[in-house]
Motif scaffolding. Structure first.
Motif, short mmCIF file in Angstrom:
data_model
loop_
_atom_site.label_atom_id
_atom_site.label_comp_id
_atom_site.label_asym_id
_atom_site.label_seq_id
_atom_site.Cartn_x
_atom_site.Cartn_y
_atom_site.Cartn_z
N THR A 276 0.61 -0.88 -0.08
CA THR A 276 0.19 0.19 0.21
C THR A 276 0.40 1.39 0.28
O THR A 276 0.92 2.19 -1.04
CB THR A 276 -0.70 0.28 1.50
N LYS A 277 1.71 1.24 1.20
CA LYS A 277 3.08 2.85 0.38
C LYS A 277 3.05 3.08 -0.35
O LYS A 277 3.68 3.99 -1.09
CB LYS A 277 3.80 2.19 1.88
N GLY A 278 3.67 1.20 -1.27
CA GLY A 278 4.43 1.53 -2.69
C GLY A 278 3.52 2.37 -3.70
O GLY A 278 4.25 2.79 -3.88
N LEU A 279 2.34 1.78 -3.79
CA LEU A 279 1.45 2.18 -4.03
C LEU A 279 1.12 3.98 -4.20
O LEU A 279 0.66 4.31 -5.18
CB LEU A 279 0.14 1.40 -4.35
N VAL A 280 1.25 4.21 -2.55
CA VAL A 280 0.98 5.56 -1.92
C VAL A 280 1.94 6.60 -3.06
O VAL A 280 1.85 7.60 -3.61
CB VAL A 280 0.54 5.59 -1.43
N GLU A 281 3.45 5.92 -3.24
CA GLU A 281 4.23 6.75 -3.44
C GLU A 281 4.30 7.00 -5.27
O GLU A 281 4.99 7.82 -5.11
CB GLU A 281 5.31 6.27 -2.78
N GLU A 282 4.15 6.11 -5.39
CA GLU A 282 3.86 5.85 -6.73
C GLU A 282 2.95 6.92 -7.82
O GLU A 282 2.86 8.46 -8.63
CB GLU A 282 3.65 4.28 -7.58
N LEU A 283 1.88 6.56 -6.41
CA LEU A 283 1.12 8.40 -6.74
C LEU A 283 1.63 9.08 -6.63
O LEU A 283 0.78 10.51 -7.89
CB LEU A 283 -0.76 7.93 -5.50
N VAL B 19 3.11 18.43 -6.22
CA VAL B 19 3.23 18.24 -4.44
C VAL B 19 4.62 18.58 -4.65
O VAL B 19 4.84 18.28 -5.69
CB VAL B 19 2.89 17.07 -3.81
N LEU B 20 5.15 19.06 -3.25
CA LEU B 20 6.49 19.73 -3.37
C LEU B 20 7.39 18.82 -3.56
O LEU B 20 8.51 17.84 -3.75
CB LEU B 20 6.87 21.12 -2.85
N ASP B 21 7.16 17.11 -2.51
CA ASP B 21 7.79 15.94 -1.81
C ASP B 21 6.60 14.97 -1.91
O ASP B 21 5.72 15.91 -2.01
CB ASP B 21 8.54 16.56 -0.10
N SER B 22 7.38 13.69 -1.29
CA SER B 22 6.71 12.62 -1.48
C SER B 22 7.19 12.08 -0.63
O SER B 22 7.17 10.95 -1.24
CB SER B 22 6.22 12.00 -3.45
N LYS B 23 7.44 12.32 0.17
CA LYS B 23 8.02 11.42 1.24
C LYS B 23 7.14 10.37 1.95
O LYS B 23 5.69 11.18 2.69
CB LYS B 23 9.10 11.91 2.05
N VAL C 270 0.74 6.03 7.40
CA VAL C 270 1.30 6.90 6.75
C VAL C 270 1.54 7.82 7.06
O VAL C 270 0.20 8.69 6.57
CB VAL C 270 1.76 5.76 5.65
N ASP C 271 2.37 9.04 7.58
CA ASP C 271 2.29 9.89 6.76
C ASP C 271 2.86 10.38 6.38
O ASP C 271 4.42 10.50 5.45
CB ASP C 271 2.90 10.96 8.19
#
Length: 260
Positions: free
Chosen positions: A151-158, A164-168, A188-189
């Protein structure tokens, strides 16, 4: 009492004291979670004790429920109440359109459910919470434990495709282990720094399998009560299109911590 409080706590206190003036006898009231909302619960408890105010509170977390009971507020569930007259809660950020980022306390799922099941949502804040554009405060998303890394990986890909300025994306921890919400999920923040289109981001995040809810509150907040360290409050009402200022007198108020 003002001499006992720091300027930031004074700001939270006067905002809370002004916000609970929206509460009327017989109301069903959503009770928010967090340090600012705790001031509100205490101020509301003071009204219950001093005025005999009859209300029913619907807490948005177990810790808010415990505090509400301590200060004498009758507590029930949202299922029992069915619909609420008003929700009062804090916020981590608000923008000029009164869109919010919430979830710093880890309760944004229940907070959003309660707020959207209310006729009106009033937010209390100090001046540091106002921003021109959301995103400086990390945006929380609640995710189920199963398949967390996927899920975290999919969110980062999205996020790579969003404005947005950053995507951490960082899994929230407490005491060295993943933070667990009241619903048994994790958070997840998202450290984004700037969110150009909060409405679009909110919609696409909730399409990711495993994401339960995000901390963007869009078209939910009706008014923001902003407290200042000198006792002033500003009230911004998005529906009425008004921005008013007044001063809260509280030097002779009873100590709201006396029975806690």
């Amino acid at each position: 009492m003002s001499g006992e409080l720091s300027p930031i706590d004074t700001a939270k206190f006067v905002a809370a004291k002004r916000a609970v003036q929206y509460v009327e006898d017989g109301m069903r009231v959503g009770l928010g979670t967090g340090s600012t909302a705790a001031w509100m619960v205490r101020c509301l408890g003071e009204r219950v004790r001093s005025e005999g105010l009859k209300i029913t509170g619907v807490p948005t977390s177990t810790r808010t429920a415990e505090l509400a009971r301590q200060v004498g507020i009758e507590v029930t569930t949202l299922d029992e109440a069915k619909w609420l007259d008003l929700t009062i809660d804090g916020t981590d950020e608000y923008d000029p359109d009164l869109c919010l980022i919430k979830g710093g306390g880890g309760a944004h799922l229940q907070e959003k459910i309660v707020a959207t099941a209310s006729d009106r949502m009033v937010v209390i804040a100090d001046p540091t919470k106002g921003v021109d554009m959301l995103g400086a405060f990390p945006l929380p998303i609640e995710v189920i434990p199963f398949g967390l890394q996927a899920t975290k990986g999919l969110v980062e890909e999205l996020l790579a495709a969003m404005d947005v300025l950053d995507s951490k994306a960082v899994l929230r921890e407490k005491g060295g282990v993943p933070f667990v919400t009241d619903e048994g999920n994790h958070i997840v923040d998202l450290h984004l720094k700037r969110i150009q289109d909060p409405r679009k981001l909110s919609m696409v995040l909730n399409q990711v399998p495993g994401v339960v809810e995000n901390g963007l509150f869009i078209d939910i907040c009706d008014a923001v009560v902003i407290g200042h360290g000198d006792g002033r409050v500003e009230v911004i009402d998005i529906n009425e299109g008004t921005h008013e200022e007044e001063r809260i007198e509280f030097a002779d108020s009873a100590n709201i911590f006396a029975d806690i």
